[in-house]
Structures are given as C-alpha cells and as structure tokens.
Design a protein around this motif. Structure first.
Motif, short mmCIF file in Angstrom:
data_model
loop_
_atom_site.label_atom_id
_atom_site.label_comp_id
_atom_site.label_asym_id
_atom_site.label_seq_id
_atom_site.Cartn_x
_atom_site.Cartn_y
_atom_site.Cartn_z
N ASN A 75 1.86 -1.26 6.19
CA ASN A 75 0.62 -1.67 5.73
C ASN A 75 0.19 -0.78 4.54
O ASN A 75 -0.54 -1.26 3.39
CB ASN A 75 -0.52 -1.56 6.88
N LEU A 97 -0.45 -2.13 0.99
CA LEU A 97 -1.95 -1.92 -0.01
C LEU A 97 -1.68 -1.26 -1.27
O LEU A 97 -2.19 -1.49 -2.24
CB LEU A 97 -2.95 -1.01 0.95
N ARG A 98 -0.85 -0.17 -1.24
CA ARG A 98 -0.54 0.67 -2.56
C ARG A 98 0.02 -0.60 -3.54
O ARG A 98 -0.34 -0.53 -4.60
CB ARG A 98 0.59 1.48 -2.09
N LEU A 107 -0.32 -3.67 -3.57
CA LEU A 107 -1.53 -4.59 -4.08
C LEU A 107 -2.30 -3.86 -5.08
O LEU A 107 -2.65 -4.57 -6.10
CB LEU A 107 -2.14 -4.94 -3.09
N ARG A 108 -2.65 -2.60 -4.74
CA ARG A 108 -3.51 -2.08 -5.66
C ARG A 108 -3.01 -1.69 -7.06
O ARG A 108 -3.55 -1.61 -8.10
CB ARG A 108 -4.04 -0.85 -4.80
N GLN A 139 -3.99 -8.49 -11.49
CA GLN A 139 -5.14 -8.15 -10.37
C GLN A 139 -6.11 -9.30 -10.01
O GLN A 139 -6.53 -8.95 -9.14
CB GLN A 139 -6.19 -7.32 -11.61
N LYS A 189 -5.51 -12.39 -3.40
CA LYS A 189 -5.07 -11.13 -3.18
C LYS A 189 -6.28 -10.30 -2.60
O LYS A 189 -6.19 -9.38 -1.66
CB LYS A 189 -5.01 -10.22 -4.63
N SER A 190 -7.64 -10.63 -2.64
CA SER A 190 -8.87 -10.03 -2.14
C SER A 190 -8.57 -10.17 -0.59
O SER A 190 -8.70 -9.19 0.22
CB SER A 190 -9.96 -10.50 -2.68
N THR A 230 -5.98 -10.90 1.20
CA THR A 230 -4.88 -10.28 1.67
C THR A 230 -5.12 -8.75 1.81
O THR A 230 -4.72 -8.23 2.90
CB THR A 230 -3.60 -10.31 0.73
N LYS A 231 -5.77 -8.12 0.90
CA LYS A 231 -6.24 -6.59 1.08
C LYS A 231 -7.29 -6.51 2.22
O LYS A 231 -6.95 -5.63 3.17
CB LYS A 231 -7.00 -6.02 -0.28
N ASP A 232 -8.17 -7.50 2.43
CA ASP A 232 -9.03 -7.31 3.46
C ASP A 232 -8.30 -7.70 4.74
O ASP A 232 -8.47 -6.60 6.00
CB ASP A 232 -10.11 -8.41 3.52
N GLN A 254 -6.53 -4.29 5.76
CA GLN A 254 -7.39 -3.25 6.02
C GLN A 254 -7.83 -3.35 7.26
O GLN A 254 -7.86 -2.17 8.17
CB GLN A 254 -8.57 -2.94 4.87
#
Length: 132
Positions: A39, A43-44, A46-47, A52, A69-70, A72-74, A77
């Motif tokens: 994970n 995250l890395r 995606l960042r 973006q 993307k946002s 997916t990040k949530d 996390q």
C-alpha cells in the motif's frame, strides 16, 4: 505411572497449542506488514505520478477498475490505518501469548517484553525538559 504419563502428555499438548498460536500470529503480522508495504508503494506511485488528476486503474481481486485518483488514495489510506490497527492488536496479543507459552514451559516471564514506545507528545515533553 499412567497418570503421570497422561499429565506430561497434556502439558506437552498445551505447550504445542500455545506455540502454534504464537507462530500463527507472527505469520499473520508478516502477511499484514507485506500488504502495508504494498500500500505504501501504491501511495508513493500515486503521489509521484505525472497525471495529477483523472482516473487510475486499480486491481480488485482478478479485475481492474478505473477510479478517481483522490478516491483511490483515500481507500488506500483507510486500508493502511486498518492494517496498522490490526498489526498493533496482534502484537499486543502476542505478548500475552508468549508469556503464557513461557509459563507453560516453566520458564520465567520475559523482562521488558511489555514495554511500549514513547508517544510523540511524550518525546516533545522530554525534549522541552532537556532544553530547559
């Protein structure tokens, strides 16, 4: 004589059960930690990705789904937080199980095994005290 052998057999069975529980918990911690590292890698990526905004492809089981993307990040996390909780819970249970195993084997309780790290607030308080 038969009672004594039966008693020894029960004791050995109990030790074996406790040892299997300890090993199972350790393996589960390793598996969860591996997922946590995957994970982190996601995250890395995606960042650091060039795009973006927009959607990304996410693998769920044996299928890929396109998600924002946002979102997916949530999701990742939240998964990280859940994994952290599960790993911490397993580590806390592991301490008790190891102590039970040592007790069943007739070994003394491990000293210092139940220590926990300082929290960030405690570290700041120590730093302020040292600087004063």
């Amino acid at each position: 004589m038969a009672r004594e052998a039966e008693s020894v057999l029960r004791c050995l069975s109990r030790v074996e059960e406790l040892a299997e529980e300890v090993l199972a918990d350790k393996q589960q911690i390793i598996d969860l930690d591996l997922k946590r590292n995957q994970n982190r890698e996601a995250l890395r990526v995606l960042r650091n990705s060039i795009n973006q905004s927009g959607n990304v492809m996410v693998c769920f089981g044996n299928m890929f789904i396109k998600l924002p993307k946002s979102r997916t990040k949530d999701m990742i996390q939240k998964d990280q937080e859940q994994l952290d909780k599960e790993i911490q819970q397993l580590r806390n249970q592991l301490r008790t199980k190891v102590n039970n195993l040592n007790e069943a084997q007739g070994k003394p309780e491990l000293k210092g095994f139940d220590l926990s790290p300082l929290t960030p607030d405690e570290i700041r308080a120590i730093g302020k005290t040292m600087n004063s």
